[in-house]
Write an enzyme that holds these catalytic residues in place. Structure first.
Site, PDB file in Angstrom:
ATOM      1  N   ASP A   1       0.850  -1.189   0.000  1.00 55.28           N
ATOM      2  CA  ASP A   1       0.000   0.000   0.000  1.00 55.28           C
ATOM      3  C   ASP A   1       0.888   1.242   0.000  1.00 55.28           C
ATOM      4  O   ASP A   1       1.874   1.305   0.727  1.00 55.28           O
ATOM      5  CB  ASP A   1      -0.903  -0.014   1.231  1.00 55.28           C
ATOM      6  CG  ASP A   1      -2.056   0.975   1.098  1.00 55.28           C
ATOM      7  OD1 ASP A   1      -2.471   1.261  -0.047  1.00 55.28           O
ATOM      8  OD2 ASP A   1      -2.530   1.464   2.127  1.00 55.28           O
TER       9      ASP A   1
ATOM     10  N   HIS B   1      -3.952  13.916   0.764  1.00 51.38           N
ATOM     11  CA  HIS B   1      -4.127  12.989   1.887  1.00 51.38           C
ATOM     12  C   HIS B   1      -2.922  13.054   2.841  1.00 51.38           C
ATOM     13  O   HIS B   1      -3.088  13.156   4.060  1.00 51.38           O
ATOM     14  CB  HIS B   1      -4.312  11.566   1.362  1.00 51.38           C
ATOM     15  CG  HIS B   1      -4.293  10.511   2.428  1.00 51.38           C
ATOM     16  ND1 HIS B   1      -5.314  10.346   3.337  1.00 51.38           N
ATOM     17  CD2 HIS B   1      -3.355   9.577   2.754  1.00 51.38           C
ATOM     18  CE1 HIS B   1      -5.013   9.350   4.167  1.00 51.38           C
ATOM     19  NE2 HIS B   1      -3.840   8.869   3.826  1.00 51.38           N
TER      20      HIS B   1
ATOM     21  N   GLU C   1     -10.232   3.893   3.410  1.00 50.37           N
ATOM     22  CA  GLU C   1      -9.314   4.640   2.564  1.00 50.37           C
ATOM     23  C   GLU C   1      -9.711   4.345   1.125  1.00 50.37           C
ATOM     24  O   GLU C   1      -9.658   3.203   0.675  1.00 50.37           O
ATOM     25  CB  GLU C   1      -7.855   4.263   2.837  1.00 50.37           C
ATOM     26  CG  GLU C   1      -7.384   4.760   4.194  1.00 50.37           C
ATOM     27  CD  GLU C   1      -5.870   4.796   4.359  1.00 50.37           C
ATOM     28  OE1 GLU C   1      -5.164   4.080   3.626  1.00 50.37           O
ATOM     29  OE2 GLU C   1      -5.401   5.562   5.237  1.00 50.37           O
TER      30      GLU C   1
ATOM     31  N   GLU D   1      -9.061   4.034  -2.481  1.00 49.52           N
ATOM     32  CA  GLU D   1      -7.853   3.849  -3.294  1.00 49.52           C
ATOM     33  C   GLU D   1      -8.187   3.116  -4.594  1.00 49.52           C
ATOM     34  O   GLU D   1      -9.259   2.519  -4.738  1.00 49.52           O
ATOM     35  CB  GLU D   1      -6.814   3.005  -2.524  1.00 49.52           C
ATOM     36  CG  GLU D   1      -6.417   3.594  -1.179  1.00 49.52           C
ATOM     37  CD  GLU D   1      -5.196   2.914  -0.567  1.00 49.52           C
ATOM     38  OE1 GLU D   1      -4.385   2.350  -1.316  1.00 49.52           O
ATOM     39  OE2 GLU D   1      -5.076   2.970   0.671  1.00 49.52           O
TER      40      GLU D   1
ATOM     41  N   ASP E   1      -8.906   0.339   1.754  1.00 54.43           N
ATOM     42  CA  ASP E   1      -7.956  -0.111   2.771  1.00 54.43           C
ATOM     43  C   ASP E   1      -8.503   0.272   4.145  1.00 54.43           C
ATOM     44  O   ASP E   1      -8.085   1.256   4.753  1.00 54.43           O
ATOM     45  CB  ASP E   1      -6.597   0.542   2.510  1.00 54.43           C
ATOM     46  CG  ASP E   1      -5.493  -0.064   3.367  1.00 54.43           C
ATOM     47  OD1 ASP E   1      -5.442  -1.309   3.440  1.00 54.43           O
ATOM     48  OD2 ASP E   1      -4.704   0.694   3.944  1.00 54.43           O
TER      49      ASP E   1
ATOM     50  N   ARG F   1      -7.953   3.700  13.044  1.00 50.06           N
ATOM     51  CA  ARG F   1      -7.102   4.867  13.321  1.00 50.06           C
ATOM     52  C   ARG F   1      -6.553   4.910  14.735  1.00 50.06           C
ATOM     53  O   ARG F   1      -5.453   5.410  14.964  1.00 50.06           O
ATOM     54  CB  ARG F   1      -7.898   6.150  13.055  1.00 50.06           C
ATOM     55  CG  ARG F   1      -8.371   6.302  11.643  1.00 50.06           C
ATOM     56  CD  ARG F   1      -7.231   6.364  10.657  1.00 50.06           C
ATOM     57  NE  ARG F   1      -7.739   6.501   9.293  1.00 50.06           N
ATOM     58  CZ  ARG F   1      -6.985   6.324   8.209  1.00 50.06           C
ATOM     59  NH1 ARG F   1      -5.703   5.978   8.313  1.00 50.06           N
ATOM     60  NH2 ARG F   1      -7.515   6.474   7.012  1.00 50.06           N
TER      61      ARG F   1
ATOM     62  N   GLN G   1      -3.823   2.320  14.931  1.00 51.72           N
ATOM     63  CA  GLN G   1      -2.705   2.846  14.141  1.00 51.72           C
ATOM     64  C   GLN G   1      -1.898   3.907  14.904  1.00 51.72           C
ATOM     65  O   GLN G   1      -0.667   3.882  14.906  1.00 51.72           O
ATOM     66  CB  GLN G   1      -3.253   3.439  12.841  1.00 51.72           C
ATOM     67  CG  GLN G   1      -2.182   3.926  11.871  1.00 51.72           C
ATOM     68  CD  GLN G   1      -2.779   4.426  10.550  1.00 51.72           C
ATOM     69  OE1 GLN G   1      -3.989   4.385  10.339  1.00 51.72           O
ATOM     70  NE2 GLN G   1      -1.935   4.890   9.653  1.00 51.72           N
TER      71      GLN G   1
ATOM     72  N   LYS H   1      -4.139  -2.145   9.856  1.00 52.68           N
ATOM     73  CA  LYS H   1      -4.444  -2.289   8.433  1.00 52.68           C
ATOM     74  C   LYS H   1      -4.587  -3.754   8.026  1.00 52.68           C
ATOM     75  O   LYS H   1      -4.705  -4.036   6.842  1.00 52.68           O
ATOM     76  CB  LYS H   1      -3.293  -1.694   7.612  1.00 52.68           C
ATOM     77  CG  LYS H   1      -2.993  -0.237   7.882  1.00 52.68           C
ATOM     78  CD  LYS H   1      -3.894   0.657   7.060  1.00 52.68           C
ATOM     79  CE  LYS H   1      -3.378   2.081   7.055  1.00 52.68           C
ATOM     80  NZ  LYS H   1      -4.138   2.906   6.115  1.00 52.68           N
TER      81      LYS H   1
ATOM     82  N   THR I   1      -8.950  -5.603   3.671  1.00 50.73           N
ATOM     83  CA  THR I   1      -8.850  -4.657   2.561  1.00 50.73           C
ATOM     84  C   THR I   1      -9.796  -5.193   1.496  1.00 50.73           C
ATOM     85  O   THR I   1      -9.650  -6.336   1.063  1.00 50.73           O
ATOM     86  CB  THR I   1      -7.403  -4.600   2.021  1.00 50.73           C
ATOM     87  OG1 THR I   1      -6.540  -4.114   3.054  1.00 50.73           O
ATOM     88  CG2 THR I   1      -7.314  -3.677   0.812  1.00 50.73           C
TER      89      THR I   1
ATOM     90  N   GLU J   1      -9.996  12.364   7.430  1.00 52.00           N
ATOM     91  CA  GLU J   1      -9.877  13.696   6.850  1.00 52.00           C
ATOM     92  C   GLU J   1     -11.236  14.406   6.791  1.00 52.00           C
ATOM     93  O   GLU J   1     -11.336  15.590   7.076  1.00 52.00           O
ATOM     94  CB  GLU J   1      -9.310  13.601   5.435  1.00 52.00           C
ATOM     95  CG  GLU J   1      -7.899  13.048   5.350  1.00 52.00           C
ATOM     96  CD  GLU J   1      -7.544  12.636   3.937  1.00 52.00           C
ATOM     97  OE1 GLU J   1      -7.755  11.447   3.588  1.00 52.00           O
ATOM     98  OE2 GLU J   1      -7.089  13.504   3.165  1.00 52.00           O
TER      99      GLU J   1
END
Lengths: 420, 420
Positions: free
Chosen positions: A125, A132, A198, A200, A232, A236, A239, A252, A256, A363
């Protein structure tokens, strides 16, 4: 390029994601039958295993379409990929002499189950979207250290976990993990409270490199078989506590999701576009010989359990990325790392410059401080149990689109652990 | 437990790494024949494919030993692993009635080629040695931030690259990468100048877990099939520039060497020992129900091109680790990450408390500031082209040892890249 008409009527609409121009590859099954390779056309799927048995293509390797993955086709190389696409385009085109016999090998998409379209060899990844990286960096390390010093020089990436990649529709179990509040003395273990997406694009490597043998950006570009939407899923809070100094790991590793259709690089060819202007020059090994991003509209919807409609929470475009997949793959092999058929490369989160073009809830809610209001009036910072998140994507042509289908996941509650 | 005598005479020495107590599993070939499974006994290897054809074990799955990997055996599960070990122990023991027919299936180790003993599914590397983490942290982030705040709570790990794992003896090509001097404005691209080893033990996962289903430390312990020596070759200059914020990537992706023999967890059973006292209590999901490290002596030798002898540069022991493999595996699955047969878990660099017990050149030369002097009088900070590095390991019993064989790699010059 305009819409290419097909004898499959539903493929001739400006709204279908799967016109003849697209021909995305998937793996499907009907009832209890074995999963096998198929290609979408309008609202139908062409069974390539049975069509090949009936003589679709002259081939030495007869059974590549009978497998529950596209890896064997990828192994045959770019010349074969082009030959297959040309043959399918010819056979499904309006007025094709193949219509009479091929129609029997079509099934309605509404009647099939879609599976993982390929076997993931390894999963990497990246972190290649500038908006971002700037947003997340600001929240995690402050505005002064938002973009790490290496970011404008390296397409930063980390190795993910291939065993956690699942196909759209797979239920996502909320992960447990170590969580530490800033004011707590010690971490505790429990369900993630800041579960995120996420948005992607995933690139599928269709070729291989030998250990010790780096490749150019042009060679890397030619090795990409196709693309999928990729979510993904990220924890948080796990993380934030675990990621220093060696990067994200369990935050993570629980899931996915990818969309079930491989949209080929060939289908996206008319939509190539340049990466943004470089703020600092890139080293030679990362220089692009041509436009290597694609103009692909992307969006995300969120639907709480029982809500009548899904709310769009983000609209962005793949052309926002600072680094292309070809650059990422060239960097990946630059130390001599061997790349293999079936390797999956996540683009990194695709956020645009505007508040509603951000590709993660981290975000969009600015670290949970600015809740989103959904169409139903409900608010969200991060994902709650029962929420369904869906990624959408399509390159928009002249009267047609190259659709990706959807990448969908619904959140189930965390499991009880440790066991009593 | 004393030495168990075998009818293979060379297995009855206190010096052999491979007495009957050990029975390590490898993959070998003779001449142009296909690689297949074998077990070492003294200075011989028992061809399990041919021995099984001749009736060694009654089994439903007949051809597991004819494969060029041990994964199919692992797939059969712990009950079969125990049955196989018991049968081999019986058949190779002094006075066994099997000697007459089995002797024909032995070949001298000196006449065979050893290959990768298993297919690596995914590769994870940990950072679980306290002396190493403290040393490296001091050099990279200063003494005040040496041990990250999470380190005493989490067995920190990151996902590595399975495609870069090679068997002992494979030539290691010096990697290229982005390098940035502290006083330079921008990075340049070129051969790594701070090439290093990491002395580790690699654990091989012999079972699988479902996505979303965590496991206990005891369950994790039972899933480990065996261990190998592991050298996680590292490019320290590439690492220093790339590793923030998402961890090491190309600095670790060019090669990881393993020894060719899987030393089974069963063979190491008499050498179990406790992890060190905890400075802070661990969360419940990481609590160990018993001793889960092993007392294994380890050392590293270095031999420049043309030097008459190899110099020992490090002596340490696996019992120095703060976290066990079982704890690492339980943590790995704690978020629901699916684990698979053939997953390889690197222990992390095994440094002891003393200067000559450090498991990397980074630590031994203290970041290049204190060169080592080899037996030949040559000095080294990091590895030069032509140098050969060898890891050695053995658990020492009463008149016997459980040897790992060696994990060896010689450095070849970097390739010219980008191409002219």
């Amino acid at each position: 390029m305009p819409l290419m008409p097909s004898w499959v009527a539903s493929a001739n609409s400006a709204e279908t994601p799967f016109p003849l121009n697209n021909l995305p590859y998937g793996v499907f099954s009907v009832g209890d039958e074995e999963p096998r390779c198929g290609v979408a056309i309008g609202d139908m799927i062409l069974d390539l295993a049975s069509a090949q048995s009936a003589g679709l293509m002259a081939m030495e390797v007869e059974d590549v379409f009978e497998q529950p993955y596209w890896n064997d086709v990828m192994d045959l190389g770019p010349a074969f990929w082009a030959k297959l696409r040309a043959r399918l385009t010819e056979a499904l085109a309006e007025g094709s002499s193949d219509q009479a016999w091929l129609a029997a090998h079509l099934a309605p998409l509404s009647e099939v189950t879609l599976h993982m379209p390929f076997a993931v060899s390894e999963y990497t990844d990246f972190y290649a979207g500038r908006h971002h990286a700037t947003n997340v960096g600001t929240m995690f390390r402050g505005a002064d250290n938002a973009l790490p010093p290496n970011w404008l020089h390296i397409p930063i990436g980390y190795n993910g976990r291939a065993s956690s990649v699942v196909v759209s529709g797979t239920e996502i179990i909320r992960p447990n993990g170590q969580l530490k509040a800033p004011d707590a003395d010690a971490p505790r273990f429990g369900p993630c409270r800041r579960l995120d997406i996420e948005l992607e694009l995933g690139a599928i490597v269709g070729g291989s490199t030998a250990l010790g043998q780096p490749i150019s950006v042009a060679e890397a570009d030619a090795m990409i078989f196709g693309y999928v939407l990729l979510n993904d899923w990220s924890a948080r809070d796990i993380q934030a506590w675990e990621y220093q100094p060696l990067g994200p790991f369990q935050a993570k590793a629980f899931a996915t999701s990818i969309s079930p259709w491989i949209v080929t690089a060939a289908a996206l060819e008319p939509f190539r576009c340049d990466t943004p202007p470089r703020e600092v020059p890139l080293l030679d090994y990362l220089q692009e010989p041509g436009p290597m991003l694609y103009d692909i509209d992307l969006s995300v919807t969120m639907q709480p359990d029982g809500a009548p409609t899904a709310s769009t929470i983000c609209r962005t475009n793949y052309r926002e990325m600072y680094y292309s997949t070809a650059q990422q793959l060239a960097h990946h092999a630059s130390s001599g790392c061997a790349m293999n058929v079936g390797d999956l490369l996540g683009s990194g989160t695709i956020s645009g410059p505007d508040k509603d073009s951000r590709g993660s809830l981290l975000e969009l809610s600015w670290g949970g401080k600015e809740p989103l209001t959904l169409d139903t009036g409900e608010t969200r910072t991060f994902i709650e149990d029962g929420d369904t998140l869906v990624l959408h994507g399509a390159a928009k042509g002249d009267g047609y689109q190259i659709g990706f289908g959807t990448c969908e996941g619904r959140i189930a509650p965390a499991v009880a652990f440790p066991k009593a």
